[in-house]
Design an enzyme around this catalytic site. Structure first.
Site, mmCIF file in Angstrom:
data_model
loop_
_atom_site.group_PDB
_atom_site.id
_atom_site.type_symbol
_atom_site.label_atom_id
_atom_site.label_comp_id
_atom_site.label_asym_id
_atom_site.label_seq_id
_atom_site.Cartn_x
_atom_site.Cartn_y
_atom_site.Cartn_z
ATOM 1 N N GLU A 226 1.004 -1.185 -0.128
ATOM 2 C CA GLU A 226 -0.028 0.100 0.105
ATOM 3 C C GLU A 226 0.828 1.324 -0.033
ATOM 4 O O GLU A 226 0.752 2.203 -0.716
ATOM 5 C CB GLU A 226 -0.824 -0.189 1.172
ATOM 6 C CG GLU A 226 -1.812 1.242 1.398
ATOM 7 C CD GLU A 226 -2.953 1.305 2.189
ATOM 8 O OE1 GLU A 226 -3.165 0.162 2.911
ATOM 9 O OE2 GLU A 226 -3.476 2.264 2.599
ATOM 10 N N ARG A 304 -7.750 2.705 13.184
ATOM 11 C CA ARG A 304 -8.446 1.576 12.966
ATOM 12 C C ARG A 304 -8.432 0.594 14.222
ATOM 13 O O ARG A 304 -9.366 -0.077 14.409
ATOM 14 C CB ARG A 304 -8.058 0.686 11.752
ATOM 15 C CG ARG A 304 -9.044 -0.269 11.128
ATOM 16 C CD ARG A 304 -8.889 -0.812 9.920
ATOM 17 N NE ARG A 304 -9.432 -0.224 8.728
ATOM 18 C CZ ARG A 304 -10.599 0.078 8.496
ATOM 19 N NH1 ARG A 304 -11.372 -0.919 9.169
ATOM 20 N NH2 ARG A 304 -11.071 0.815 7.520
ATOM 21 N N GLU A 706 -10.518 -8.228 4.112
ATOM 22 C CA GLU A 706 -10.023 -8.298 5.365
ATOM 23 C C GLU A 706 -10.600 -9.105 6.754
ATOM 24 O O GLU A 706 -10.013 -9.790 7.218
ATOM 25 C CB GLU A 706 -9.429 -6.806 5.989
ATOM 26 C CG GLU A 706 -8.401 -6.243 5.031
ATOM 27 C CD GLU A 706 -8.234 -4.604 5.373
ATOM 28 O OE1 GLU A 706 -9.623 -4.031 5.000
ATOM 29 O OE2 GLU A 706 -7.534 -4.066 6.065
#
Ligand code: MTE
Ligand code: HPA
Ligand code: MOS
Length: 748
Positions: A226, A304, A706
């Site tokens: 990423e 997160r 995920e």
């Protein structure tokens, strides 16, 4: 198999960067990195490196025409070190040579004199030293301080979770070409073509429109590409721009493991309070996030983690704090779950500890506290279409959870050398990038005059099957067979300003844009058909590659209609854009609705432990997963199974080790163990709940990438149960991975 990529993969026909035919003037980039985790570069002696046959140039930070900076969120990371190195593996020089061997020879010639500075590897130590990326963040809900007195029991503890190497099959790879004198084209194995484009533009000091980035597919990313594909692409581009020759950089496995970031290790404290019935009254946790040497995506990952601190449970009083600590390890980065797994491991450990203290099964506590429709998360989002209990119940029904536990109890009473254990693991995972800005996507769809369709989006194919999903969305929307649709490479000149393919939202966001572009085409084509058939537009129906006049049942083929549209000079190209509506988050209050929706599911994991040898295996795994209306069932099944196994690896056998000073010990496949085919549970049952269509993603689907990872945590809990059955007074910290080595030691 439905995923059309798969057939090419197994035939060896899929091309990755390392498979591409190279131009005659290719140069290979070899990167010299720091051997020392923290230090000051005193002197670089190139020795005879430049006179080795084939060595063309050695580049250092002085040669960078633009800004020597690759930090995406926080600008704290140089592409090539300017003097202070902060982890073993940090790039210092780029050697360009006509063969790989000459580059490696040059590497041996060069002496870099670095005077060491004390290194920190423990996040708590760096916290005490005040070495933080940003100030700590706290999500506060209810009144935790006064809640403790209402609790029957209060359990406290410490939890450690280790890092995890991505171990994607394809290591970091890039191939950059000079384009005329002033531009570059970069092929990169990246989840984020736009991030590469932007960073290359900054490094070279040229506008983004002179940098084209193209991605056909990745041999796996899992978050590791990423952000961290960018430096290698930027180095290749830098080399190509300076030498005006193409440059290829592909890391060896050991360089990849040594030089790139992994999942963040977390060290956490918890305190949990329950009433006598098992209801959780209050929960407190502090996460010390080991960020490594540079910020990378750490702050987003911590956020997160905070969002997933209470996993699938409603808790009326919550205080969770997250602290992003710099250390002298490789910059830890995105990895499937993006902080969610680390946080969920803490609350599941807390429940496990509380269960022991209150003498109740963890499963009862979990079930009693599951989120219900309308319950509020500690950050203010109200649950909607909350299916967690539905998946829990379905698991009970289909896979006889109660019965399984009973049988395990009976087995354990009769057996001494083998002990069995089980755990149930519910998962609730929020879908959307937590950074609102990133929740946007674009698509470009062409219909060629023969009726074949070309789709470009911002999504990157990395094995997760997003291309197949885009094909299915386009085929369904255009009412044509999927064989007529092709997905192109992901290219910054066709679809611009893309978000990384990450946060499980690649198919959601790009699927919406693709659908919208196709709807635009259908609208135009409907008019062409109506005109040509001489009927009203609402009498036109598209179905199975044909276009019908519903008035009289007559039809023409799709291809014929396309020919007519072209002749009529109707555009056969459509571009569309999508941005997730109604999401927001106020960081000053830590309240909002950051996610479009949640994905839910529950897994039952059954393990057995060989008490004499300390080894364990997984007998049966049963998963009920809420997929919504699946865009591609084979693909989703693969994601659920693969994600789960990757999660299981994280908590059991994958042990990332660093020396005291910060050098990696587990630098290859001989020292770092990933789940292999023999590790896979004997039986895996997956039940996809498809009846609950999701209104917030394309065609009623749900993101899948995920969430299944976190079912793996149940594997840790199940093995723990085995161990307690073998030795009820065992002293065992909440520390994953729970390797056979740790088991053996605890049984001694
Ligand atoms: N599956 C495969 N085979 N390879 C991968 O690299 N990455 C995972 C997941 N599944 C990955 C994968 C991660 S970390 C994410 S965020 C999602 O796929 C990204 O793809 P999606 O958004 O299209 O689901
Ligand atoms: N998930 C994954 N990747 C991301 C996110 C996220 O929430 N935010 C930024 N990159
Ligand atoms: Mo996935 S960790 O969001 O690339």
């Amino acid at each position: 198999m439905n995923n059309n990529e798969v057939i090419k993969h197994v035939r060896g026909e899929s091309q990755f960067i390392d498979d591409l035919k190279l131009p005659h003037d290719i140069l290979y980039g070899t990167v010299l990195t720091s051997e020392i985790p923290h230090g000051k570069i005193e002197k670089i002696d190139l020795g005879n490196a430049l006179s080795i046959k084939g060595v063309v140039q050695i580049i250092d930070h002085h040669d960078i025409p633009g800004e020597n900076q690759i930090g995406a969120i926080i600008r704290d990371e140089e592409l090539l070190s300017e003097g202070i190195v902060k982890f073993a593996g940090e790039p210092i020089l780029l050697i360009l040579s006509e063969s790989l061997d000459s580059g490696r020879e040059a590497l041996k010639e060069i002496k870099v004199d670095i005077s060491p500075i004390p290194a920190i590897t423990d996040p708590r130590e760096s916290f005490r030293a005040g070495n933080l990326i940003v100030p700590p963040r706290t999500f506060d809900y209810g009144d935790t301080d006064s809640a403790w007195e209402k609790c029957e029991i209060v359990a406290e503890g410490r939890v450690e979770s280790g890092g995890q190497e991505h171990f994607y099959m394809e290591t970091q790879a890039s191939l950059a070409y000079p384009v005329e004198k002033d531009s570059v084209k970069v092929l990169s194995s990246t989840q984020s073509p736009t991030a590469v484009q932007k960073t290359v533009s900054g490094i070279l000091g040229i506008p983004m429109n002179r940098v084209e980035v193209d991605v056909r597919r990745l041999g796996g990313g899992f978050g590791g590409k990423e952000d961290q594909a960018t430096p290698w692409a930027a180095m290749a581009a830098l080399g190509a721009y300076i030498t005006k020759r193409p440059v290829k950089i592909v890391l060896s496995r050991s360089d990849d493991i040594r030089n790139t970031g992994k999942r963040h290790p977390f060290s956490s404290d918890f305190k949990i309070g329950l009433d006598s019935s098992g209801k959780i009254i209050a929960y407190e946790a502090t996460f010390y996030q080991n960020c490594g040497a540079y910020a990378d995506l750490s702050t987003a990952i911590l956020e997160r983690a905070l969002f997933h601190a209470t996993n699938s449970y409603y808790i009326p009083n919550v205080r969770v704090t997250g602290i992003s600590c710099y250390t002298n390890l490789p910059p830890f980065t995105a990895f499937r779950g993006f902080g969610g797994p680390q946080a969920m491991f803490v609350i599941e450990s807390a429940i496990s500890k509380a269960a022991t203290e209150i003498n109740m099964s963890a499963r009862k506590i979990q079930e009693m506290n599951l989120l219900k429709e309308g319950d509020v998360f500690p950050y203010g989002m109200v649950t909607e279409n909350c299916n967690i209990s539905a998946t829990w119940k379905k698991l009970e029904e289909k896979f006889q959870v109660e019965e399984t536990y009973k049988k395990i109890g009976e087995f354990n009473r009769k057996n001494d050398h083998i002990k069995k254990g089980a755990a149930v693991m519910p998962v609730s995972f929020g879908i959307s990038f937590t950074n609102k800005m990133l929740n946007q996507a674009g698509a470009l769809v062409h219909i060629y005059t023969d009726g074949s369709v070309s789709v470009s989006t911002g999504a990157v194919e990395m094995g997760q099957g997003v291309n197949k999903k885009m094909i299915n969305v386009a085929a369904e929307t255009l009412s044509i067979p999927s064989s007529r649709v092709r997905v192109e490479t992901t290219n910054t000149t066709r679809v611009a300003n893309t978000s990384p393919t990450a946060a499980s939202s690649g198919a959601d966001l790009n699927g919406m844009a693709t659908r919208s572009a196709c709807i635009g085409l259908v609208k135009r084509l409907r008019s062409v058909a109506a005109k040509s058939m001489g009927v009203d537009i609402d009498q036109i129906k598209f179905e199975s590659g044909k276009v019908f006049n519903t008035g009289n049942g007559q039809s023409i083929m799709w291809e014929e209609l396309i020919g007519k549209a072209y002749a009529e000079r109707v555009s056969l190209t459509s571009q569309a854009y999508y941005a997730t509506p109604d999401i927001y988050f106020d960081k000053t209050k830590e309240r909002g609705k950051p996610f479009a929706y949640h994905v839910f599911g529950t897994a039952l994991i059954e393990a057995e432990l060989d008490v004499l040898r300390g080894v364990y295996k997984f007998n049966r795994v049963s998963i009920v997963h809420d997929t919504g209306k699946s865009l591609d069932q084979q693909t989703d099944l693969g994601q659920i199974e693969g994600g789960f196994i990757q999660g299981l690896g994280w908590v059991t056998v994958e042990e990332l080790l660093f020396e005291e000073g910060g050098k990696i010990i587990t630098g290859g496949s001989s020292t770092y163990k990933v789940p292999d085919i023999k590790f896979i549970p004997d039986e895996i049952n997956v039940e996809m709940m498809q009846d609950l269509k999701n209104p917030y993603a394309v065609l009623g689907s749900k993101a899948v990438g995920e969430p299944p990872f976190m079912y793996g945590i149940g594997g840790y809990l199940a093995v723990r149960e085995c161990l307690f059955a073998a030795k009820p007074d065992v002293q065992l910290k909440y520390d994953c991975p729970l390797t056979p080595e740790k088991i053996t030691i605890s049984l001694m």
